[in-house]
Structures are given as structure tokens and as C-alpha cells.
Design a protein around this motif. Structure first.
Motif, PDB file in Angstrom:
ATOM      1  N   UNK A 114       0.844  -1.191   0.000  1.00 37.99           N
ATOM      2  CA  UNK A 114       0.000   0.000   0.000  1.00 37.99           C
ATOM      3  C   UNK A 114       0.886   1.250   0.000  1.00 37.99           C
ATOM      4  N   UNK A 115       0.262   2.400  -0.061  1.00 30.57           N
ATOM      5  CA  UNK A 115       0.980   3.672   0.024  1.00 30.57           C
ATOM      6  C   UNK A 115       0.569   4.388   1.311  1.00 30.57           C
ATOM      7  N   UNK A 116       1.566   4.765   2.099  1.00 33.67           N
ATOM      8  CA  UNK A 116       1.318   5.572   3.287  1.00 33.67           C
ATOM      9  C   UNK A 116       1.762   6.999   3.024  1.00 33.67           C
ATOM     10  N   UNK A 117       1.089   7.933   3.637  1.00 39.79           N
ATOM     11  CA  UNK A 117       1.420   9.336   3.398  1.00 39.79           C
ATOM     12  C   UNK A 117       1.351  10.135   4.699  1.00 39.79           C
ATOM     13  N   UNK A 118       2.366  10.957   4.917  1.00 41.24           N
ATOM     14  CA  UNK A 118       2.306  11.986   5.947  1.00 41.24           C
ATOM     15  C   UNK A 118       2.000  13.292   5.226  1.00 41.24           C
ATOM     16  N   UNK A 119       0.926  13.954   5.654  1.00 37.96           N
ATOM     17  CA  UNK A 119       0.503  15.185   4.963  1.00 37.96           C
ATOM     18  C   UNK A 119       0.474  16.361   5.938  1.00 37.96           C
ATOM     19  N   UNK A 120       1.066  17.478   5.477  1.00 41.07           N
ATOM     20  CA  UNK A 120       1.100  18.701   6.279  1.00 41.07           C
ATOM     21  C   UNK A 120       0.072  19.687   5.734  1.00 41.07           C
ATOM     22  N   UNK A 121      -0.830  20.135   6.603  1.00 41.41           N
ATOM     23  CA  UNK A 121      -1.827  21.119   6.210  1.00 41.41           C
ATOM     24  C   UNK A 121      -1.247  22.539   6.309  1.00 41.41           C
ATOM     25  N   UNK A 122      -1.961  23.478   5.730  1.00 40.37           N
ATOM     26  CA  UNK A 122      -1.483  24.862   5.689  1.00 40.37           C
ATOM     27  C   UNK A 122      -1.283  25.450   7.073  1.00 40.37           C
ATOM     28  N   UNK A 123      -2.072  24.993   8.052  1.00 36.35           N
ATOM     29  CA  UNK A 123      -1.944  25.535   9.409  1.00 36.35           C
ATOM     30  C   UNK A 123      -0.853  24.844  10.219  1.00 36.35           C
ATOM     31  N   UNK A 124      -0.175  23.857   9.625  1.00 36.85           N
ATOM     32  CA  UNK A 124       0.897  23.159  10.304  1.00 36.85           C
ATOM     33  C   UNK A 124       0.494  21.833  10.911  1.00 36.85           C
ATOM     34  N   UNK A 125      -0.793  21.516  10.916  1.00 35.05           N
ATOM     35  CA  UNK A 125      -1.239  20.210  11.403  1.00 35.05           C
ATOM     36  C   UNK A 125      -0.730  19.121  10.451  1.00 35.05           C
ATOM     37  N   UNK A 126      -0.485  17.941  10.989  1.00 33.15           N
ATOM     38  CA  UNK A 126       0.053  16.831  10.204  1.00 33.15           C
ATOM     39  C   UNK A 126      -0.800  15.582  10.442  1.00 33.15           C
ATOM     40  N   UNK A 127      -1.137  14.865   9.364  1.00 33.05           N
ATOM     41  CA  UNK A 127      -1.969  13.663   9.453  1.00 33.05           C
ATOM     42  C   UNK A 127      -1.361  12.531   8.645  1.00 33.05           C
ATOM     43  N   UNK A 128      -1.468  11.310   9.156  1.00 32.07           N
ATOM     44  CA  UNK A 128      -1.064  10.113   8.421  1.00 32.07           C
ATOM     45  C   UNK A 128      -2.269   9.560   7.657  1.00 32.07           C
ATOM     46  N   UNK A 129      -2.030   9.184   6.396  1.00 32.74           N
ATOM     47  CA  UNK A 129      -3.056   8.607   5.536  1.00 32.74           C
ATOM     48  C   UNK A 129      -2.574   7.261   4.987  1.00 32.74           C
ATOM     49  N   UNK A 130      -3.518   6.406   4.627  1.00 36.97           N
ATOM     50  CA  UNK A 130      -3.200   5.123   3.990  1.00 36.97           C
ATOM     51  C   UNK A 130      -4.045   4.933   2.745  1.00 36.97           C
ATOM     52  N   UNK A 131      -3.370   4.608   1.620  1.00 30.11           N
ATOM     53  CA  UNK A 131      -4.052   4.227   0.392  1.00 30.11           C
ATOM     54  C   UNK A 131      -3.808   2.743   0.167  1.00 30.11           C
TER      55      UNK A 131
END
Length: 483
Positions: free
Chosen positions: A435-452
């Protein structure tokens, strides 16, 4: 334990002679079932019939599905000669498994034990819809009731077409084997080798290895012994899980189960050499030794995107390359690793013409086994000009060549910022698909892990969020590296 030396049930092997066939047999295939009652319809659906070898040297055995990809059976079924050591890898001769659904699937890979008559065999395609057998966690006590199943010879049939079972009593066990005795006239016959021995709970304890074959058709009337020996599998939980959950260690270029290092060295004369450093049991790295070297003035290092993976399914890690030519054409190449762990010359597979207009700077490559067939594949993350982001899959063939890139999930335009994505690949839900895992940074600096997650076809599906870090946690995006 049994007296001197039981006759090995695996001696079923050669095709029946024309004279025997003309005496009334339904088929010229070798015999295959326990000399006991026919199994009830729908029971033991995980048991398969194995056929090993070509028409001139074919022999038959029995096996049991552990899951939709893996079969437990006897290593002696696949050995070239009785008593010889079975090497890991693709069977020496074409081998197939006939499932309870009637479907026939080729055996693609063998992982034998060295301490007992046991091998795990990987199928080339999944046994979809069949539930694998549960494995026992301990050997049965002496006197416990056991059941054996197989497609081998019975007391009256050379070539039965139905699965038979037999009732047995557990006698004694050592670290690798279990001795049993058939109840009444039940016995394990030729062709039953590799079949399951299960406890009263229906759990797999071992696989049939050798037997006296008392009462089996073709045995002397004076042979009445029904004792047999099975190879234990109940005490191999870690080995079974390790074998069936991954095709090989990551970056294992020589197939010894340990990861190694590959160094791509760009020499001053523009030649490019692929060096291997093999590891020892302590995890230390050895000397770098050279494999393939690209001649000077051949490849442009800025036109290479490299990935690693076991692209041909031989349990050795290879190098994959996407190469861009001066005219804009793009080709996928594979450099396979040999037995010594050296990368060999590259071969071309899928190509895209220059007029396809692929933007080299829009491409990010990852690798992993997307469809759980035991071979690594390529994932291309493509950042389109309209800011949409597409996840393309290129599945490999048994030679390690890459196929056409087909699209899975596509992120709509104006959704993700490519500079706010850190991607990793791995089997994150344990289904043996990468699968693909992703760490994503939002404009406000918050960070979330996602899984595809990858689906059965090997395509990445829409991403789902999990762990998040609020903006006030103050994580520095530029300080983060995901290996």
C-alpha cells in the motif's frame, strides 16, 4: 516409534504403464487417497491434489492450503531423487495443485524446511474463496484421535477421484515428527504423502511423510502394519508466518533471508557500477563487490529513477529503473540479482514514446507487491499539470519485466499540495499487498497520516486518515524524514 524403516508413501511417481491402463483404469494419472472412507461432500475443502513433473516423470501427492496462496505438503514430493535435499525456489519441473473447486493452479515457489519432510509451496494465483486450514499450537498427547486425508491409493482403487480420510491414533512425538497408527484397517497409501494430519478440533498438526501402507492396493497381503510418520507443523508458527507473509527480506540480493546493501556508483568516466555488500548473521556488512557496470557514455544519471524489489519472485531483490531518453521517450528496465547477490545487465520492458508527453519532473516512483503474487511491482505517483495527482500501477511478469501503467486513485485538482506529501510504501494492513502511506502537512501546520490500500487488482484506492498531530504541536516539516 516404528520398527526399522517404513516404506516412504512418496514412492508414487511414474505414470501407470499402458498395460495397467488397459486393464480398466479411468485415468493414466498416478494414484492419490487414504485407505479409509470417502470424505463427506464439502469437508476438507482446503486439501488439494498435487501433480509434480511432466507426463514422463509425473508423480502425485496431497497438500493443504494454509491460506489462498500457500500450501503445506511434504518436501519429498518435489525432491529430484529420494532422500535428496530440496532447494528453495521454483520447482525443478512443472507442478500444479488441483483445488477443491476443480481449478488447477501452478506451483510457483518452494520454501522447504531443512530439519523435516516439509515444504511450503506458493501458488502462482490465489485459491480464491477457499479458507485455509487452522494450525494446531501443540502436538497431540499419546492416544489422541487423529484424522489423515489424501487423494492416494485406497484398498480397492489405483486412481480414486475422491478425497478419502482415515482414523488414526497418536503414538509419540519428537521435535520434528509424529508417529501414528491407523485404526482398524485405515492406512496412509501411495499418493497421500504431504496430506494433512489433523486433531479432533480440525487443526493441522502435521503432513504425511512415510507409511507402512498395510492393506493398500498393490502391497503384499502379508503387510498389515498401518503405522505412519508425519512431519510436525504445529511447532513452526513463527517460520510459517514469516514465510507466508512476505516473499523475502527487503533488499535481500542473495536470497539468504537477510537484507543487504546495493551501492550505485557513478564513476568519473561516466560509467555506472552496481556494487553489493552482503550481510552476515550479526547484521554486519561485507565488502562491496561489483556486479553489472554500465559502460562510459551510456546512461545519464539524471535520467534514471531507481527502485528496488523482487521483481521476478525468486526471493532476491533486484533493481528496477525508469529511464528517460534525450527525445523524451521513457522505458522501464530490470536488473535482476543472481545467486551471488550481484545485479546483472538490465533488460527493457514497458516503453512510452516521446509523443506521450510524460513530464519527467512530475514522476515519483515506489515499489512493492501490489497484487500479492510474490513479485514486486512499480507505483508511479504522477503530478498532473492541473494539480491532480494519480497513482498508477505497473505489474511485473515472471521474468521481472514491467507491464503497462494503469491508473488507480486520482486525487482531484486543487486538493493536495505535492510539497506537503511524504510517501512511503508497505503492507500496512497485512494482506500481503503493498500500500501507500502518506504523511501530509496542512497549511496551518497540522500533520496527518493517511493510507491508500491496494486492491486485488493492484491499484491504490482512496486514502483514509488515521493518526494526526495538531498545529500547536509545532512539528517542523523540514526536520522529518520517512525512510
Amino acid at each position: 516409534m516404528l520398527a526399522p524403516r517404513p516404506r516412504p508413501a512418496r514412492m508414487t511417481g511414474l505414470l501407470l504403464s499402458a498395460a495397467v491402463v488397459s486393464a480398466g483404469l479411468m485415468s493414466a494419472a498416478p494414484a492419490q487417497a487414504v485407505a479409509g472412507p470417502e470424505a463427506a461432500a464439502g469437508s476438507y475443502a482446503s486439501v488439494v491434489r498435487l501433480n509434480i513433473g511432466d507426463e514422463a516423470t509425473s508423480r502425485a501427492c496431497t497438500g493443504t492450503l494454509l491460506d489462498e496462496w500457500w500450501i503445506a505438503t511434504a518436501a519429498s514430493c518435489f525432491a529430484s531423487t529420494p532422500g535428496s535435499t530440496l532447494p528453495a525456489g521454483k520447482p525443478a519441473s512443472r507442478s500444479t495443485a488441483t483445488l477443491s473447486t476443480g481449478k488447477t493452479v501452478e506451483v510457483a515457489d518452494l520454501v522447504p524446511r531443512t530439519d523435516r519432510d516439509l515444504v511450503l509451496a506458493r501458488l502462482a494465483a490465489p485459491a480464491t474463496g477457499i479458507t485455509g486450514i487452522r494450525r494446531a499450537g501443540a502436538a497431540p498427547a499419546a492416544g489422541a484421535d487423529m484424522t489423515a486425508a489424501g487423494f492416494g491409493r485406497t484398498r480397492t482403487q489405483w486412481v480414486p477421484d475422491k478425497l478419502h480420510t482415515g482414523a488414526f491414533t497418536a503414538n509419540s512425538a519428537d521435535a520434528t515428527t509424529l508417529a501414528v497408527t491407523g485404526k482398524g484397517t485405515d492406512a496412509i497409501c501411495k499418493g497421500d504423502t504431504g496430506g494433512p494430519l489433523v486433531n479432533a478440533a480440525g487443526e493441522l498438526v502435521g503432513v504425511n511423510s512415510r507409511s507402512w501402507q498395510g492393506g493398500c492396493l498393490g502391497m503384499p497381503a502379508t503387510e498389515t502394519r498401518t503405522g505412519a510418520v508425519s512431519a510436525r507443523i504445529d511447532n513452526l508458527d513463527a517460520w510459517v508466518k514469516d514465510t507466508t507473509r512476505r516473499p523475502g527480506a527487503q533488499r535481500d540480493v542473495n536470497g539468504d533471508g537477510r537484507s543487504d546493501a546495493v551501492m550505485v556508483y557513478h564513476h568519473a568516466d561516466s560509467s555506472i557500477a552496481f556494487y553489493s555488500s552482503l550481510t552476515n548473521p550479526d547484521g554486519g556488512f561485507g565488502n562491496y563487490t561489483v556486479g553489472y557496470t554500465v559502460p562510459p557514455a551510456s546512461w545519464d544519471r539524471n535520467s534514471m529513477k531507481l527502485i528496488s524489489g523482487d521483481f521476478n519472485g525468486d526471493r532476491r531483490t533486484d533493481i528496477g529503473m525508469m529511464y528517460r531518453y534525450a527525445d523524451g521517450a521513457i522505458t522501464m528496465f530490470t536488473g535482476l540479482a543472481d545467486n551471488a547477490g550481484h545485479i546483472q545487465p538490465f533488460t527493457a520492458s514497458y516503453s512510452v514514446p516521446a509523443n506521450a508527453g510524460w513530464n519527467w519532473n512530475a514522476i515519483e516512483l515506489h515499489s512493492g507487491d501490489l497484487n500479492a503474487d510474490g513479485r514486486s511491482d512499480a507505483v508511479m505517483v504522477y503530478h498532473h499539470a492541473d494539480s491532480s495527482i494519480a497513482f498508477y500501477s505497473s505489474l511485473t511478469n515472471p521474468d521481472g519485466g514491467f507491464g503497462n501503467y494503469t491508473v488507480g486513485y486520482t486525487v482531484p485538482p486543487n486538493s493536495w499540495d505535492r510539497n506537503s506529501m511524504k510517501l512511503i510504501s508497505g503492507d500496512f494492513n497485512g494482506d500481503r499487498r503493498t500500500d501507500i502511506g502518506m504523511m501530509y502537512r496542512y497549511a496551518d501546520g497540522a500533520i496527518t497520516m493517511f493510507t491508500g490500500l491496494a486492491d486485488n487488482a493492484g491499484h491504490i484506492q482512496p486514502f483514509t486518515a488515521s493518526y494526526s498531530v495538531p498545529a500547536n504541536a509545532g512539528w517542523n516539516w523540514n526536520a522529518i524524514q520517512l525512510p
